[in-house]
Design an enzyme around this catalytic site. Sequence first.
Site, PDB file in Angstrom:
ATOM      1  N   ASP A  44       6.760  -4.172  -2.728  1.00 33.43           N
ATOM      2  CA  ASP A  44       7.246  -5.140  -1.758  1.00 33.43           C
ATOM      3  C   ASP A  44       8.083  -4.461  -0.677  1.00 33.43           C
ATOM      4  O   ASP A  44       7.938  -4.750   0.510  1.00 33.43           O
ATOM      5  CB  ASP A  44       8.135  -6.190  -2.463  1.00 33.43           C
ATOM      6  CG  ASP A  44       7.306  -7.335  -3.037  1.00 33.43           C
ATOM      7  OD1 ASP A  44       6.295  -7.708  -2.419  1.00 33.43           O
ATOM      8  OD2 ASP A  44       7.686  -7.842  -4.110  1.00 33.43           O
ATOM      9  N   ASP A 100      13.131   0.691  -6.006  1.00 32.02           N
ATOM     10  CA  ASP A 100      13.739   1.429  -7.122  1.00 32.02           C
ATOM     11  C   ASP A 100      12.671   2.033  -8.026  1.00 32.02           C
ATOM     12  O   ASP A 100      12.846   3.124  -8.566  1.00 32.02           O
ATOM     13  CB  ASP A 100      14.725   0.559  -7.917  1.00 32.02           C
ATOM     14  CG  ASP A 100      14.131  -0.769  -8.378  1.00 32.02           C
ATOM     15  OD1 ASP A 100      13.122  -1.227  -7.801  1.00 32.02           O
ATOM     16  OD2 ASP A 100      14.697  -1.371  -9.313  1.00 32.02           O
ATOM     17  N   GLY A 101      11.539   1.334  -8.174  1.00 32.62           N
ATOM     18  CA  GLY A 101      10.467   1.884  -8.991  1.00 32.62           C
ATOM     19  C   GLY A 101       9.925   3.161  -8.370  1.00 32.62           C
ATOM     20  O   GLY A 101       9.858   4.211  -9.024  1.00 32.62           O
ATOM     21  N   ILE A 151       6.447  -6.202  -6.848  1.00 35.01           N
ATOM     22  CA  ILE A 151       5.154  -6.704  -6.346  1.00 35.01           C
ATOM     23  C   ILE A 151       4.203  -6.957  -7.519  1.00 35.01           C
ATOM     24  O   ILE A 151       3.368  -7.864  -7.477  1.00 35.01           O
ATOM     25  CB  ILE A 151       4.557  -5.737  -5.288  1.00 35.01           C
ATOM     26  CG1 ILE A 151       3.493  -6.456  -4.454  1.00 35.01           C
ATOM     27  CG2 ILE A 151       3.993  -4.497  -5.907  1.00 35.01           C
ATOM     28  CD1 ILE A 151       3.081  -5.706  -3.191  1.00 35.01           C
ATOM     29  N   GLU A 152       4.370  -6.176  -8.577  1.00 38.14           N
ATOM     30  CA  GLU A 152       3.523  -6.357  -9.769  1.00 38.14           C
ATOM     31  C   GLU A 152       4.000  -7.568 -10.572  1.00 38.14           C
ATOM     32  O   GLU A 152       3.195  -8.297 -11.154  1.00 38.14           O
ATOM     33  CB  GLU A 152       3.556  -5.086 -10.644  1.00 38.14           C
ATOM     34  CG  GLU A 152       3.231  -3.789  -9.915  1.00 38.14           C
ATOM     35  CD  GLU A 152       1.795  -3.708  -9.389  1.00 38.14           C
ATOM     36  OE1 GLU A 152       0.984  -4.602  -9.687  1.00 38.14           O
ATOM     37  OE2 GLU A 152       1.503  -2.747  -8.652  1.00 38.14           O
TER      38      GLU A 152
HETATM   39  C1  LIG Z   1       1.672   6.353  -8.784  1.00 38.57           C
HETATM   40  C2  LIG Z   1       1.491   4.861  -8.725  1.00 38.57           C
HETATM   41  N1  LIG Z   1       1.703   4.146  -9.836  1.00 38.57           N
HETATM   42  C3  LIG Z   1       1.590   2.799  -9.802  1.00 38.57           C
HETATM   43  C4  LIG Z   1       1.223   2.157  -8.650  1.00 38.57           C
HETATM   44  C5  LIG Z   1       1.063   0.638  -8.607  1.00 38.57           C
HETATM   45  N2  LIG Z   1       2.175   0.037  -7.871  1.00 38.57           N
HETATM   46  C6  LIG Z   1       2.065  -0.262  -6.562  1.00 38.57           C
HETATM   47  S1  LIG Z   1       3.420  -0.956  -5.934  1.00 38.57           S
HETATM   48  C7  LIG Z   1       4.216  -0.878  -7.404  1.00 38.57           C
HETATM   49  C8  LIG Z   1       5.609  -1.432  -7.565  1.00 38.57           C
HETATM   50  C9  LIG Z   1       6.629  -0.640  -6.814  1.00 38.57           C
HETATM   51  O1  LIG Z   1       7.898  -1.052  -7.219  1.00 38.57           O
HETATM   52  P1  LIG Z   1       9.180  -0.689  -6.370  1.00 38.57           P
HETATM   53  O2  LIG Z   1       9.077   0.661  -5.839  1.00 38.57           O
HETATM   54  O3  LIG Z   1      10.377  -0.983  -7.204  1.00 38.57           O
HETATM   55  O4  LIG Z   1       9.092  -1.680  -5.142  1.00 38.57           O
HETATM   56  P2  LIG Z   1       9.216  -3.281  -5.151  1.00 38.57           P
HETATM   57  O5  LIG Z   1       7.808  -3.823  -5.277  1.00 38.57           O
HETATM   58  O6  LIG Z   1      10.059  -3.649  -6.317  1.00 38.57           O
HETATM   59  O7  LIG Z   1       9.831  -3.604  -3.846  1.00 38.57           O
HETATM   60  C10 LIG Z   1       3.405  -0.301  -8.369  1.00 38.57           C
HETATM   61  C11 LIG Z   1       3.789  -0.067  -9.798  1.00 38.57           C
HETATM   62  C12 LIG Z   1       0.978   2.969  -7.516  1.00 38.57           C
HETATM   63  N3  LIG Z   1       0.610   2.465  -6.336  1.00 38.57           N
HETATM   64  N4  LIG Z   1       1.135   4.302  -7.576  1.00 38.57           N
END
Ligand SMILES: Cc1ncc(C[n+]2csc(CCOP(=O)(O)OP(=O)(O)O)c2C)c(N)n1
Length: 578
Positions: A397, A445-446, A477-478
């Site tokens: 997101d 944060d992810g 976003i997941e």
């Molecule tokens: C290496 C990798 N693993 C998993 C994904 C799937 N994925 C896409 S967006 C996302 C969530 C990202 O979370 P965050 O960085 O905390 O951002 P937020 O959505 O919370 O703003 C994931 C797991 C990906 N694109 N690349």
Amino acid sequence: MTPPPITDQSGAAVIARFLKARGVQRVYGLCGGHIMPIWMRLDAEGIRIVDVRDERAAVYMAHAEAQLTGRLGVALVTAGPGVTNAMTGIANAHVARAPVLVLSGLPPTAQENRGALQDIVHTDLVRGITRYARTVRHPDLIPQELAEAAARAQGIGGEAGPVYLDFPVDTLRGEVCRAVQLPEYFSPAAALPQPPHPTQVQAAVELLWSAKRPLFISGRGAQGAGPALSALLSRLNAAYLDTGESRGLVSDDHPSVVGAMRGTVMGQADLVITVGRRLDFQLAYGSPAVFGDARFLRIADCAAELRDNRHGDLGMLCNPALALQAILDAAPARAPAGDAAWLAGLREQHLKRSDKLAASMREAPAGTDGRMHPNRVLAALREALPADAVVVADGGDFLSFARVGLPATTYLDPGSLGCIGVGTAFGIAASLVYPERTVVVATGDGAFGFNAMEIDTAVRHGAPILVVVANNGSWAIEVRDQQETHGKVVGTHLQFADHAAMARAFNLHAERVEQPEDLPGAIARALQQMAQGRPALLDVIVTPEAASSDAKSGLAWVPDLQPLGAWNEAEQKWRAAA
Ligand SMILES: Cc1ncc(C[n+]2csc(CCOP(=O)(O)OP(=O)(O)O)c2C)c(N)n1
């Protein structure tokens, strides 16, 4: 027993001299016995070694340097797990078509396939994601193999992208015959000028000056084409969409820029001109379901950007900057055929939408959990950052919010591999390339977690970046996709971890921010510290409830025919109608 010396004529010394001769200033790497001869020789040649905490980050950094400068980026990783760790970075450079040279070592030839430490056939692993992947088993082959690999990386005679070479340690220690160290291998290979064919230039002029609603879309291959592109847009009354690959190429002030009207203009254009840009998922694969019966003109210096998904009415295989200039020169006296009223209308709506977005970002409401909206963070950054700040966006997101909410003339993100986690590494390389510019990494944060340890590299190497972690305690976003598509949330929550405490442990300036009114002060203090050469991190608590445009568009649930829900429906209808 002492190991043999690494002499001036050793394979390792020749590799270092080659890189020096090619103007390589920095090599990103993580040390190991199998590459130690190269490592020490790089140092002896005065090439700066940027030692990282994970090989993946080394390749990300080499990639960012290559993308920012157009020059070769170099990563040096050790055998076995050094190479396997590097593979995500290599895959990302492959998809991004970034000129990256990855070097590694192998056990000595006499121990090959005997169960030696870190003995694995790297070239088999990387072959599918490189333009060239070879083991160099004789010292005398080193100069010519390096020259060939560098040329392939830079797309001379093919498509630009990552290349890979490794060397058994005895090859690195062995002496390279002076006779084969030909100067031609060391001097930079001249890229072919690749001018357009005059017949095609004329055909392009006819196409362009017959369109009422021309739309230009630029990408990676448009590097260097900014001035000609800007002039041509004006000459034609054409609309323009940039993409993450080429942000900053055309100034936001140009009357052709209509980025906020992306969906509308894609449906209205009667001629679409791709300049060094793939018609990939971000552009609906060029499908008539989305672009209607628009004609296509493709201009590119490689196959992937010339005829992927749509061949179009005309495909010009040449240097895009030269092509645009030739088109300008060929039609000096013609009045624009493009509909000025159409363009002015789009531009007006674009400006209205952009202003509305900026205003709404400043007041975006908190979630029901009381935590601030991520757009508040971006609005505060917009206020504080200098106009020439380099922006790196990363996450789910938050990447989506930052991509639209944080304007920048230089911009990097995970690209079409969706390779989240690149942020900190990309930021460090950007800071080393542009020491005089402010670099901000806006990350979820992810995404931050993947290579968070590289904050240590930022401190040790004096790369004063600002990392802004949008901490929503989840892979948000997941989470939303699970809630909406499956009605259950599983395995997508994180802690609201204290990233500022972590950053302080590595000697960054760091603060946690929970209230929007505290943002301006925190950002100002961070910028002050950065001016002293110290990296900074702001751990900003945001609500996971804010749905980004990527979340709303359906990108997360991966529709069958098209990447976005609306495009998918249009594609279904279009196919059914046939
Ligand atoms: C290496 C990798 N693993 C998993 C994904 C799937 N994925 C896409 S967006 C996302 C969530 C990202 O979370 P965050 O960085 O905390 O951002 P937020 O959505 O919370 O703003 C994931 C797991 C990906 N694109 N690349």
